[in-house]
Design an enzyme around this catalytic site. Structure first.
Site, PDB file in Angstrom:
ATOM      1  N   TRP A  46       0.891  -1.067   0.087  1.00 20.31           N
ATOM      2  CA  TRP A  46      -0.168   0.089   0.077  1.00 20.31           C
ATOM      3  C   TRP A  46       0.845   1.107  -0.250  1.00 20.31           C
ATOM      4  O   TRP A  46       2.462   1.439   0.760  1.00 20.31           O
ATOM      5  CB  TRP A  46      -0.773   0.251   1.098  1.00 20.31           C
ATOM      6  CG  TRP A  46      -2.051   0.606   1.003  1.00 20.31           C
ATOM      7  CD1 TRP A  46      -1.570   2.610   1.961  1.00 20.31           C
ATOM      8  CD2 TRP A  46      -3.158   0.690   0.437  1.00 20.31           C
ATOM      9  NE1 TRP A  46      -3.807   2.529   0.903  1.00 20.31           N
ATOM     10  CE2 TRP A  46      -4.068   2.419   0.750  1.00 20.31           C
ATOM     11  CE3 TRP A  46      -4.127  -0.481   0.080  1.00 20.31           C
ATOM     12  CZ2 TRP A  46      -5.776   1.460   0.506  1.00 20.31           C
ATOM     13  CZ3 TRP A  46      -5.239  -0.624  -0.094  1.00 20.31           C
ATOM     14  CH2 TRP A  46      -5.822   0.835   0.161  1.00 20.31           C
ATOM     15  N   HIS A  78       1.007  -6.251   6.830  1.00 20.48           N
ATOM     16  CA  HIS A  78       0.080  -6.131   6.004  1.00 20.48           C
ATOM     17  C   HIS A  78       0.613  -5.872   4.038  1.00 20.48           C
ATOM     18  O   HIS A  78       0.127  -5.893   3.307  1.00 20.48           O
ATOM     19  CB  HIS A  78      -1.470  -4.832   5.899  1.00 20.48           C
ATOM     20  CG  HIS A  78      -1.819  -3.897   7.053  1.00 20.48           C
ATOM     21  ND1 HIS A  78      -2.761  -4.722   7.228  1.00 20.48           N
ATOM     22  CD2 HIS A  78      -1.010  -3.438   8.179  1.00 20.48           C
ATOM     23  CE1 HIS A  78      -3.513  -3.986   8.385  1.00 20.48           C
ATOM     24  NE2 HIS A  78      -2.536  -4.054   8.760  1.00 20.48           N
ATOM     25  N   HIS A  97      -2.806 -11.823   3.818  1.00 23.68           N
ATOM     26  CA  HIS A  97      -2.931 -11.433   5.343  1.00 23.68           C
ATOM     27  C   HIS A  97      -3.527 -11.142   6.054  1.00 23.68           C
ATOM     28  O   HIS A  97      -5.298 -10.837   4.950  1.00 23.68           O
ATOM     29  CB  HIS A  97      -1.789  -9.774   5.594  1.00 23.68           C
ATOM     30  CG  HIS A  97      -2.479  -8.828   4.804  1.00 23.68           C
ATOM     31  ND1 HIS A  97      -2.156  -8.303   3.680  1.00 23.68           N
ATOM     32  CD2 HIS A  97      -3.345  -8.307   5.732  1.00 23.68           C
ATOM     33  CE1 HIS A  97      -3.028  -7.455   3.170  1.00 23.68           C
ATOM     34  NE2 HIS A  97      -3.199  -7.122   4.423  1.00 23.68           N
ATOM     35  N   ASP A 150      -6.453  -8.964   8.552  1.00 26.15           N
ATOM     36  CA  ASP A 150      -6.300  -7.965   8.511  1.00 26.15           C
ATOM     37  C   ASP A 150      -6.991  -8.312  10.698  1.00 26.15           C
ATOM     38  O   ASP A 150      -8.085  -9.118  10.549  1.00 26.15           O
ATOM     39  CB  ASP A 150      -7.944  -6.704   9.084  1.00 26.15           C
ATOM     40  CG  ASP A 150      -6.945  -6.204   6.995  1.00 26.15           C
ATOM     41  OD1 ASP A 150      -5.223  -6.221   6.986  1.00 26.15           O
ATOM     42  OD2 ASP A 150      -7.436  -5.348   6.709  1.00 26.15           O
ATOM     43  N   HIS A 174      -6.934  -3.072  13.320  1.00 21.73           N
ATOM     44  CA  HIS A 174      -6.997  -2.127  12.135  1.00 21.73           C
ATOM     45  C   HIS A 174      -7.483  -0.867  12.410  1.00 21.73           C
ATOM     46  O   HIS A 174      -6.533   0.180  12.010  1.00 21.73           O
ATOM     47  CB  HIS A 174      -7.141  -2.672  11.111  1.00 21.73           C
ATOM     48  CG  HIS A 174      -6.190  -2.646   9.635  1.00 21.73           C
ATOM     49  ND1 HIS A 174      -4.941  -1.789  10.317  1.00 21.73           N
ATOM     50  CD2 HIS A 174      -6.131  -2.635   8.601  1.00 21.73           C
ATOM     51  CE1 HIS A 174      -4.990  -1.312   8.416  1.00 21.73           C
ATOM     52  NE2 HIS A 174      -5.529  -1.907   7.800  1.00 21.73           N
ATOM     53  N   HIS A 232     -13.961  -2.320   5.923  1.00 20.96           N
ATOM     54  CA  HIS A 232     -13.457  -2.449   7.653  1.00 20.96           C
ATOM     55  C   HIS A 232     -14.325  -2.705   8.316  1.00 20.96           C
ATOM     56  O   HIS A 232     -14.198  -3.362   9.456  1.00 20.96           O
ATOM     57  CB  HIS A 232     -12.605  -1.823   7.235  1.00 20.96           C
ATOM     58  CG  HIS A 232     -10.800  -2.505   6.243  1.00 20.96           C
ATOM     59  ND1 HIS A 232     -10.827  -1.932   4.983  1.00 20.96           N
ATOM     60  CD2 HIS A 232     -10.520  -3.264   7.033  1.00 20.96           C
ATOM     61  CE1 HIS A 232      -9.568  -2.779   4.464  1.00 20.96           C
ATOM     62  NE2 HIS A 232      -9.511  -3.560   5.690  1.00 20.96           N
ATOM     63  N   GLU A 271      -6.933 -10.281   2.890  1.00 15.37           N
ATOM     64  CA  GLU A 271      -6.182 -10.011   1.501  1.00 15.37           C
ATOM     65  C   GLU A 271      -5.238 -10.096   1.152  1.00 15.37           C
ATOM     66  O   GLU A 271      -4.477 -11.348   1.504  1.00 15.37           O
ATOM     67  CB  GLU A 271      -6.497  -7.640   1.944  1.00 15.37           C
ATOM     68  CG  GLU A 271      -8.067  -7.366   2.557  1.00 15.37           C
ATOM     69  CD  GLU A 271      -7.415  -6.354   3.934  1.00 15.37           C
ATOM     70  OE1 GLU A 271      -9.023  -5.764   3.912  1.00 15.37           O
ATOM     71  OE2 GLU A 271      -5.959  -5.954   3.909  1.00 15.37           O
TER      72      GLU A 271
END
Ligand SMILES: [Zn+2]
Length: 205
Positions: free
Chosen positions: A16, A46, A50, A52, A56, A157, A169
């Site tokens: 990201w 992440h 992965h 979450d 998070h 989320h 994800e």
């Protein structure tokens, strides 16, 4: 048969924007005459495929080491969608009924990208509520996020955290036929962490 649904993770694995890519530091090296080769790694949690944790996106919510392993292990349905780049998936986009408490959704909008791309498809709050009503406790997706890239408020989320639904994800699902499998995608027991890389596989039943 086992399908590996984890991307390879290395220094060039896209993360990201603003996140820390993987780096490896050699602490000792056989090639340099040391008794062992031994590495340290540094990266965002992440990374690649992965899980979450609720922490998070929610203060005082469970961290990844506090999650029940049973979420990430067991009967799982893979559904392939006709998803559009940059669009949210709605309940009416599901091509079949939900038949398992763990649900992986293949959008085919990210794939094994070699650089970060922002136009991936994402889930919707409506879809999260719909699958929650059908008993789903884990949702996985083949994109870097269950929310759209530009959606800074992370509504999907947050709704998943509110339902205590687990999130995977960064999966790679293109090569797996839709159907029912056994999912194995255990997060590491990283104390206090908001996520963990997983080695995710689907095993035929
Ligand atoms: Zn996420």
């Amino acid at each position: 048969m086992i399908y590996d649904i984890s991307p390879a993770i290395g220094a060039s694995t896209p993360v990201w924007p603003g996140d820390l890519p993987l780096s490896r530091q050699l602490l000792s090296d056989l090639d340099a005459g040391d008794a062992t080769t031994s590495s340290a790694l540094r990266a965002t949690a992440h990374l690649g495929a992965h899980a979450d944790a609720p922490s998070h996106v929610a203060r005082s919510a469970p961290t990844i080491d506090e999650r029940s392993l049973d979420l990430y292990l067991g009967r799982c349905q893979l559904i392939r969608l006709q998803a559009q780049h940059g669009e949210r998936v709605l309940p009416e986009d599901l091509p079949c009924s939900v038949n398992a408490t763990r649900l992986l959704l293949g959008t085919n909008t990210y794939g094994n990208a070699t650089s970060f791309r922002q136009d991936f498809a994402a889930l919707s709050v409506e879809l999260v509520d719909f699958v929650h009503q059908r008993g789903v406790r884990l949702v996985g997706i083949d994109t870097p996020s269950v929310d759209l890239f530009a959606d800074q408020s992370l509504p999907v989320h947050r709704r998943l955290a509110a339902h205590d639904t687990a999130i995977l994800e960064g999966l790679v699902l293109d090569h797996v036929p839709p159907g029912i499998y056994e999912l194995i995608a255990l997060p590491l027991k990283l104390v206090g962490f908001d996520a963990s890389p997983v080695r995710a596989v689907l095993r035929t039943l």
